[in-house]
Design a protein around this motif. Sequence first.
Motif, mmCIF file in Angstrom:
data_model
loop_
_atom_site.group_PDB
_atom_site.id
_atom_site.type_symbol
_atom_site.label_atom_id
_atom_site.label_comp_id
_atom_site.label_asym_id
_atom_site.label_seq_id
_atom_site.Cartn_x
_atom_site.Cartn_y
_atom_site.Cartn_z
ATOM 1 N N ALA A 51 5.869 -10.407 -9.810
ATOM 2 C CA ALA A 51 6.071 -11.521 -10.734
ATOM 3 C C ALA A 51 7.557 -11.708 -11.029
ATOM 4 C CB ALA A 51 5.297 -11.285 -12.029
ATOM 5 N N PHE A 52 8.263 -10.615 -11.233
ATOM 6 C CA PHE A 52 9.713 -10.698 -11.467
ATOM 7 C C PHE A 52 10.403 -11.301 -10.252
ATOM 8 C CE2 PHE A 52 13.930 -8.837 -10.884
ATOM 9 C CZ PHE A 52 14.554 -9.339 -12.017
ATOM 10 N N TRP A 53 10.038 -10.840 -9.049
ATOM 11 C CA TRP A 53 10.623 -11.352 -7.809
ATOM 12 C C TRP A 53 10.378 -12.853 -7.686
ATOM 13 C CZ3 TRP A 53 13.849 -9.718 -4.142
ATOM 14 C CH2 TRP A 53 13.859 -10.358 -2.915
ATOM 15 N N ALA A 54 9.161 -13.287 -8.002
ATOM 16 C CA ALA A 54 8.815 -14.704 -7.905
ATOM 17 C C ALA A 54 9.622 -15.552 -8.881
ATOM 18 C CB ALA A 54 7.327 -14.898 -8.146
ATOM 19 N N CYS A 55 9.910 -15.007 -10.050
ATOM 20 C CA CYS A 55 10.678 -15.757 -11.058
ATOM 21 C C CYS A 55 12.178 -15.690 -10.806
ATOM 22 C CB CYS A 55 10.374 -15.215 -12.452
ATOM 23 S SG CYS A 55 8.689 -15.516 -12.983
ATOM 24 N N ALA A 56 12.656 -14.593 -10.253
ATOM 25 C CA ALA A 56 14.098 -14.380 -10.113
ATOM 26 C C ALA A 56 14.690 -14.992 -8.848
ATOM 27 C CB ALA A 56 14.406 -12.891 -10.147
ATOM 28 N N VAL A 57 13.884 -15.130 -7.806
ATOM 29 C CA VAL A 57 14.403 -15.603 -6.529
ATOM 30 C C VAL A 57 14.155 -17.109 -6.400
ATOM 31 C CG1 VAL A 57 14.144 -15.443 -4.036
ATOM 32 C CG2 VAL A 57 14.094 -13.382 -5.421
ATOM 33 N N GLY A 61 0.816 -1.208 0.000
ATOM 34 C CA GLY A 61 0.000 0.000 0.000
ATOM 35 C C GLY A 61 0.851 1.260 0.000
ATOM 36 N N ILE A 62 1.935 1.248 0.776
ATOM 37 C CA ILE A 62 2.838 2.398 0.821
ATOM 38 C C ILE A 62 3.500 2.606 -0.533
ATOM 39 C CG2 ILE A 62 4.991 3.256 1.825
ATOM 40 C CD1 ILE A 62 4.037 1.954 4.486
ATOM 41 N N VAL A 63 3.924 1.522 -1.180
ATOM 42 C CA VAL A 63 4.544 1.633 -2.502
ATOM 43 C C VAL A 63 3.554 2.222 -3.507
ATOM 44 C CG1 VAL A 63 5.458 0.303 -4.457
ATOM 45 C CG2 VAL A 63 6.239 -0.186 -2.143
ATOM 46 N N ILE A 64 2.328 1.727 -3.493
ATOM 47 C CA ILE A 64 1.314 2.247 -4.425
ATOM 48 C C ILE A 64 1.035 3.722 -4.121
ATOM 49 C CG2 ILE A 64 -1.114 2.080 -5.114
ATOM 50 C CD1 ILE A 64 -0.820 -0.969 -4.824
ATOM 51 N N TYR A 65 0.947 4.067 -2.854
ATOM 52 C CA TYR A 65 0.725 5.461 -2.480
ATOM 53 C C TYR A 65 1.852 6.352 -3.003
ATOM 54 C CZ TYR A 65 0.292 9.670 0.336
ATOM 55 O OH TYR A 65 0.203 10.979 0.730
ATOM 56 N N CYS A 66 3.101 5.916 -2.795
ATOM 57 C CA CYS A 66 4.254 6.696 -3.254
ATOM 58 C C CYS A 66 4.252 6.849 -4.773
ATOM 59 C CB CYS A 66 5.555 6.051 -2.793
ATOM 60 S SG CYS A 66 5.792 6.125 -1.008
ATOM 61 N N LEU A 67 3.939 5.771 -5.477
ATOM 62 C CA LEU A 67 3.906 5.846 -6.943
ATOM 63 C C LEU A 67 2.822 6.812 -7.424
ATOM 64 C CD1 LEU A 67 4.393 2.081 -7.884
ATOM 65 C CD2 LEU A 67 6.027 3.938 -8.229
ATOM 66 N N VAL A 114 -0.561 -0.051 -9.647
ATOM 67 C CA VAL A 114 -0.862 -1.436 -9.269
ATOM 68 C C VAL A 114 -0.207 -2.390 -10.258
ATOM 69 C CG1 VAL A 114 -2.708 -3.152 -9.019
ATOM 70 C CG2 VAL A 114 -2.985 -0.865 -8.051
ATOM 71 N N PHE A 115 -0.256 -2.085 -11.539
ATOM 72 C CA PHE A 115 0.378 -2.922 -12.561
ATOM 73 C C PHE A 115 1.886 -3.034 -12.311
ATOM 74 C CE2 PHE A 115 2.353 -3.369 -16.813
ATOM 75 C CZ PHE A 115 1.813 -4.597 -17.153
ATOM 76 N N ILE A 116 2.535 -1.922 -11.971
ATOM 77 C CA ILE A 116 3.977 -1.941 -11.684
ATOM 78 C C ILE A 116 4.274 -2.844 -10.490
ATOM 79 C CG2 ILE A 116 5.888 -0.517 -10.827
ATOM 80 C CD1 ILE A 116 4.705 1.773 -12.589
ATOM 81 N N VAL A 117 3.457 -2.753 -9.445
ATOM 82 C CA VAL A 117 3.662 -3.583 -8.251
ATOM 83 C C VAL A 117 3.477 -5.062 -8.589
ATOM 84 C CG1 VAL A 117 2.726 -4.121 -5.967
ATOM 85 C CG2 VAL A 117 3.121 -1.747 -6.633
ATOM 86 N N VAL A 118 2.479 -5.382 -9.402
ATOM 87 C CA VAL A 118 2.237 -6.775 -9.796
ATOM 88 C C VAL A 118 3.383 -7.301 -10.649
ATOM 89 C CG1 VAL A 118 0.737 -8.268 -11.199
ATOM 90 C CG2 VAL A 118 -0.265 -6.658 -9.573
ATOM 91 N N ILE A 119 3.870 -6.501 -11.581
ATOM 92 C CA ILE A 119 5.009 -6.923 -12.422
ATOM 93 C C ILE A 119 6.253 -7.129 -11.567
ATOM 94 C CG2 ILE A 119 6.582 -6.161 -14.256
ATOM 95 C CD1 ILE A 119 3.835 -7.223 -15.212
ATOM 96 N N ARG A 120 6.482 -6.239 -10.581
ATOM 97 C CA ARG A 120 7.627 -6.393 -9.691
ATOM 98 C C ARG A 120 7.515 -7.697 -8.902
ATOM 99 N NH1 ARG A 120 8.725 -6.725 -4.747
ATOM 100 N NH2 ARG A 120 6.605 -6.250 -4.155
#
Length: 126
Positions: free
Chosen positions: A33-39, A7-13, A25-31
């Motif tokens: 998804a990237f985190w889930a694939c990269a880690v 929520g804080i990230v979305i607020y800041c964006l 929200v799209f940026i947070v979801v993509i981030r």
Amino acid sequence: MSSLSIGIVIYCLTRWLQIPYGWAVFIVVIRAAFWACAVDIRNFDVNIDGRTLSGPTLIFSSQPVSIELGDVDPEFVSEWMGVFSVHDSTGSEVMAHYRYYLPEDRVVLRGMIERLRRPRPATSVG
């Protein structure tokens, strides 16, 4: 905590960077998804094998660290806001968040952290 941070990230964006809510929200979801694939999720494993603790460090993409539990001073064991951290005398650190683990594993981890935080009785030689 996780929902609050998102929520804080979305607020800041939206507020500071003037990004429309839908795009934020799209940026947070993509981030996420990237985190889930990269880690590699196995880097979050905490293993207690006899007198050795192995687990993640602050940087989850790095290789797990092993610590000899007999080499841990109680002052280098901490717990704060659901995160535990254990340092040994060489500076190696195992750090993780309890919420990453199943409830029964949390009980084991919390018990181990509590035992490590207690000062050991002094031994006399003589």
